[in-house]
Every structure is written in structure tokens, then in C-alpha cells.
Design an enzyme around this catalytic site. Structure first.
Site, PDB file in Angstrom:
ATOM      1  N   SER A  61       0.846  -1.140   0.043  1.00 57.49           N
ATOM      2  CA  SER A  61      -0.025   0.028  -0.013  1.00 57.49           C
ATOM      3  C   SER A  61       0.911   1.085  -0.032  1.00 57.49           C
ATOM      4  CB  SER A  61      -0.900  -0.021   1.229  1.00 57.49           C
ATOM      5  OG  SER A  61      -1.597   1.357   1.433  1.00 57.49           O
TER       6      SER A  61
ATOM      7  N   TYR B  70      -0.748  -1.566  10.126  1.00 57.84           N
ATOM      8  CA  TYR B  70      -1.275  -1.522   8.807  1.00 57.84           C
ATOM      9  C   TYR B  70       0.268  -1.002   7.839  1.00 57.84           C
ATOM     10  CZ  TYR B  70      -3.223  -1.549   4.111  1.00 57.84           C
ATOM     11  OH  TYR B  70      -4.002  -1.771   2.741  1.00 57.84           O
TER      12      TYR B  70
ATOM     13  N   LYS C  20       2.810  -3.209   5.585  1.00 61.28           N
ATOM     14  CA  LYS C  20       2.872  -2.980   4.238  1.00 61.28           C
ATOM     15  C   LYS C  20       4.472  -2.468   3.821  1.00 61.28           C
ATOM     16  CE  LYS C  20      -1.139  -4.116   2.952  1.00 61.28           C
ATOM     17  NZ  LYS C  20      -1.584  -5.490   2.062  1.00 61.28           N
TER      18      LYS C  20
HETATM   19  P1  NAP Z   1     -11.335  -6.319   0.583  1.00 63.44           P
HETATM   20  O1  NAP Z   1     -12.303  -6.021  -0.398  1.00 63.44           O
HETATM   21  O2  NAP Z   1     -11.608  -6.079   1.890  1.00 63.44           O
HETATM   22  O3  NAP Z   1     -10.591  -7.593   0.486  1.00 63.44           O
HETATM   23  C1  NAP Z   1      -9.804  -8.241   1.458  1.00 63.44           C
HETATM   24  C2  NAP Z   1      -9.396  -9.831   1.005  1.00 63.44           C
HETATM   25  O4  NAP Z   1      -8.444 -10.181   2.000  1.00 63.44           O
HETATM   26  C3  NAP Z   1     -10.840 -10.360   1.037  1.00 63.44           C
HETATM   27  O5  NAP Z   1     -10.972 -11.191  -0.111  1.00 63.44           O
HETATM   28  C4  NAP Z   1     -10.777 -11.362   2.398  1.00 63.44           C
HETATM   29  O6  NAP Z   1     -11.239 -12.715   2.122  1.00 63.44           O
HETATM   30  C5  NAP Z   1      -9.189 -11.604   2.348  1.00 63.44           C
HETATM   31  N1  NAP Z   1      -8.528 -11.759   3.863  1.00 63.44           N
HETATM   32  C6  NAP Z   1      -8.632 -11.051   5.008  1.00 63.44           C
HETATM   33  N2  NAP Z   1      -8.210 -11.738   5.935  1.00 63.44           N
HETATM   34  C7  NAP Z   1      -8.071 -13.008   5.540  1.00 63.44           C
HETATM   35  C8  NAP Z   1      -7.597 -14.046   6.137  1.00 63.44           C
HETATM   36  N3  NAP Z   1      -7.448 -14.079   7.503  1.00 63.44           N
HETATM   37  N4  NAP Z   1      -7.883 -15.310   5.465  1.00 63.44           N
HETATM   38  C9  NAP Z   1      -7.982 -15.147   4.193  1.00 63.44           C
HETATM   39  N5  NAP Z   1      -8.313 -14.292   3.515  1.00 63.44           N
HETATM   40  C10 NAP Z   1      -8.385 -12.943   4.165  1.00 63.44           C
HETATM   41  O7  NAP Z   1     -10.106  -5.333   0.432  1.00 63.44           O
HETATM   42  P2  NAP Z   1      -9.308  -4.810  -0.863  1.00 63.44           P
HETATM   43  O8  NAP Z   1      -9.147  -3.257  -1.029  1.00 63.44           O
HETATM   44  O9  NAP Z   1      -9.579  -5.739  -2.099  1.00 63.44           O
HETATM   45  O10 NAP Z   1      -7.754  -5.005  -0.418  1.00 63.44           O
HETATM   46  C11 NAP Z   1      -7.003  -6.226  -1.144  1.00 63.44           C
HETATM   47  C12 NAP Z   1      -5.612  -5.818  -0.580  1.00 63.44           C
HETATM   48  O11 NAP Z   1      -5.144  -4.470  -1.201  1.00 63.44           O
HETATM   49  C13 NAP Z   1      -5.133  -5.817   0.531  1.00 63.44           C
HETATM   50  O12 NAP Z   1      -4.071  -6.366   0.975  1.00 63.44           O
HETATM   51  C14 NAP Z   1      -5.140  -4.463   0.971  1.00 63.44           C
HETATM   52  O13 NAP Z   1      -4.148  -3.907   1.956  1.00 63.44           O
HETATM   53  C15 NAP Z   1      -4.680  -3.696  -0.290  1.00 63.44           C
HETATM   54  N6  NAP Z   1      -4.797  -2.367  -0.404  1.00 63.44           N
HETATM   55  C16 NAP Z   1      -5.975  -1.835  -0.798  1.00 63.44           C
HETATM   56  C17 NAP Z   1      -6.380  -0.511  -0.909  1.00 63.44           C
HETATM   57  C18 NAP Z   1      -7.618   0.090  -1.006  1.00 63.44           C
HETATM   58  O14 NAP Z   1      -7.730   1.549  -1.092  1.00 63.44           O
HETATM   59  N7  NAP Z   1      -8.497  -0.577  -1.245  1.00 63.44           N
HETATM   60  C19 NAP Z   1      -5.197   0.290  -0.912  1.00 63.44           C
HETATM   61  C20 NAP Z   1      -4.098   0.039  -0.865  1.00 63.44           C
HETATM   62  C21 NAP Z   1      -3.770  -1.359  -0.667  1.00 63.44           C
HETATM   63  P3  NAP Z   1     -12.730 -12.964   2.954  1.00 63.44           P
HETATM   64  O15 NAP Z   1     -13.314 -11.953   3.093  1.00 63.44           O
HETATM   65  O16 NAP Z   1     -13.246 -14.123   2.213  1.00 63.44           O
HETATM   66  O17 NAP Z   1     -11.851 -13.472   4.354  1.00 63.44           O
END
Ligand code: NAP
Length: 248
Positions: free
Chosen positions: A142, A155, A159
Site C-alpha cells: 500500500s 497496517y 505493508k
Molecule cells: P477487501 O475487499 O476487504 O478484500 C480483502 C480480502 O482479503 C478479502 O478477499 C478477504 O477474504 C481477504 N482476507 C482478509 N483476511 C483474511 C484471512 N485471515 N484469511 C483469508 N483471506 C483473508 O479489500 P481490498 O481493498 O480488495 O484489499 C486487497 C488488498 O489491497 C489488501 O492487501 C489491502 O491492504 C490492499 N490495498 C487496498 C487499498 C484500497 O484502497 N482498497 C489500498 C492499498 C492497498 P474473505 O473476506 O473471504 O475472508
């Protein structure tokens, strides 16, 4: 003559495929020809995506951070696909709180899921990639891992740690045709960011030169590139995809 970014015959594991960014990455890699294991804990959502993708999509439910879960997931992925060529570590969580009030539990949980679990998945996959003399590790970090963010010490630490870990692994595996890189999204419209208040969203938009939040597909395009043959000479790097919010 194969087209650019063709992933036919490649075998992929995407963690967090039930989420916004992971789902888009899985769709993108599958669309480029790869077979994909979709992993997460919400099996219903994974099944919906698997039905949408059709042939070449497999669902493996796994709660990362539970003892032995990462090794089991890699083993089951190899059983389902025959091997793993591309590992996308995308699953991640937030437990936001100002540092002075951040509990040990919320510190440890975020470090465990976002960093230790990713390390274990890499450790279990690298020997397979070494044997194949080809591999791609793509870790979703991130922008906050570089800039920090008030309320996200846990967090941001996880990261930032991921970036250093990825560079170290990249150096260890480069002679075997394996690359390890990070993608650092800025603010992407997914479940993780939908709880932000309108006021914060407005402030954010003011800080993003592109004047919009990112879309999961903005990240998927970079993942396809990093997964492809065409990125063979790029390793240990972090691709920042943030609409110009931070030019690092
Ligand atoms: P999201 O929609 O909340 O998705 C998070 C995913 O992680 C879900 O599929 C969830 O699966 C999985 N997960 C979480 N804990 C888990 C566990 N203990 N075991 C297995 N699976 C787990 O969020 P997103 O925005 O798509 O984020 C995806 C990645 O991008 C993350 O690493 C996040 O830090 C990174 N990121 C996001 C943003 C943003 O602005 N959205 C920015 C920078 C980085 P289940 O729900 O099925 O458990």
C-alpha cells in the site's frame, strides 16, 4: 506468434479473491489465459466468481493466519493446478486506531495476516518455482507503507515490511527466473475504503491529481504485466498506482 501478456498455461494462486482488488486481479489473470485458484474465507463469494470465470477457476477456502493454513493452501493449490507459477498475495486487513490506543491484539493480527502469512506463502511456494525455473511473486502492499498514515501504524508497518521482504526474496530467487515485486495501490474503491466518510473522501480527492479513487481494474492491469513474460527483467520493485497522489 503469442500476444503480449499471454498467460496461457500459467497456474496462479490469488489470495483475497473474494475481495474487490483480488477479484479484479483473478478476473484479469484468468482473462489473459491463466488457470486460477481463488482463495479467501467467504466461500459463497468465491463460488460466484468461479462460476463467472468458468473453466480454469478453482475455489480453495482458507483462513490465513491459522497455524499451518498457508502450507496447506499451497499444497492444495498444487494438487488442483499441478503447480504454482504465479503467487498473488493480496489478502489483507486493517484494524485502524491511533497508536496510543492500539491494542497488542490489533497490532499482532494485522502483522500476522498482512506480513507473516505472506512470508509463509512465499516460503512454501519458492521451492516449487525454483524447480520450475520460472515464477512470479506479486505482493499487494500500500502507498501507506511508504508515506505512513495516522491511525494505521500496524497496517503501515505490515505493508512497509512487505516491501523489504519482497526485495530480499527477489535477490534470493532472481538467478532461477523468478521475480518478486509489489504493487502499492493508493485509495481504491472497495469494501476496505467504502466506510470512509464523505468528508474524508472529498479531502482525499483533493489530494489525488487524477481526481478520482482508483478502480480494482487499475490494479489488475499491473498484475497482468508483473505476471507475464514481458516483466522478466523487473524484480524487487514496487509499482505505485495511486492517480498521482504520491510520486515516489
Ligand atoms: P477487501 O475487499 O476487504 O478484500 C480483502 C480480502 O482479503 C478479502 O478477499 C478477504 O477474504 C481477504 N482476507 C482478509 N483476511 C483474511 C484471512 N485471515 N484469511 C483469508 N483471506 C483473508 O479489500 P481490498 O481493498 O480488495 O484489499 C486487497 C488488498 O489491497 C489488501 O492487501 C489491502 O491492504 C490492499 N490495498 C487496498 C487499498 C484500497 O484502497 N482498497 C489500498 C492499498 C492497498 P474473505 O473476506 O473471504 O475472508
Amino acid at each position: 506468434m503469442p500476444s503480449l501478456f499471454d498467460l496461457s498455461g500459467k497456474r496462479v494462486l490469488v489470495t483475497g479473491a473474494s475481495g474487490g482488488i483480488g477479484g479484479a486481479i483473478a478476473r484479469g489473470l484468468h482473462g489473459a489465459g491463466a488457470q486460477v485458484v481463488l482463495s479467501g474465507t467467504r466461500t459463497d463469494l468465491l463460488n460466484v466468481l468461479s462460476d463467472e470465470l468458468g473453466d480454469g477457476a478453482h475455489v480453495l477456502t482458507a483462513a490465513l493466519g491459522v497455524e499451518g493454513a498457508e502450507e496447506k493452501l499451497i499444497k492444495e493449490s498444487i494438487d488442483a493446478l499441478g503447480s504454482v507459477d504465479i503467487l498473488v498475495n493480496n489478502a489483507g486487513i486493517t484494524r485502524d486506531m491511533l497508536s496510543m490506543r492500539l491494542s497488542d491484539k490489533d497490532w499482532e493480527e494485522v502483522l500476522d495476516i498482512n506480513l507473516s502469512s505472506v512470508f509463509r506463502l512465499c516460503r512454501a511456494t519458492v521451492p516449487v518455482m525454483m524447480k520450475n525455473r520460472w515464477g512470479r511473486i506479486i505482493n499487494i502492499t500500500s502507498i501507506v507503507g511508504i508515506t505512513g498514515n495516522a491511525g494505521q501504524a500496524n497496517y503501515a508497518a505490515s505493508k512497509a515490511g512487505m516491501i523489504g521482504m519482497t526485495k530480499s526474496i527477489a535477490q534470493e530467487v532472481a538467478p532461477r527466473g523468478i521475480t518478486a515485486n509489489c504493487i502499492a495501490p493508493g485509495f481504491i474503491a472497495t469494501a476496505m475504503t467504502e466506510d470512509l466518510s464523505n468528508l474524508i473522501k472529498e479531502k482525499l480527492l483533493g489530494a489525488i491529481p487524477a481526481r478520482r479513487l482508483g478502480k480494482p481494474d487499475d490494479i489488475a492491469g499491473a498484475a497482468i504485466y508483473l505476471a507475464s513474460e514481458e516483466s522478466a527483467y523487473l524484480t524487487g520493485q514496487t509499482l505505485h498506482i495511486n492517480g498521482g497522489m504520491a510520486m515516489v
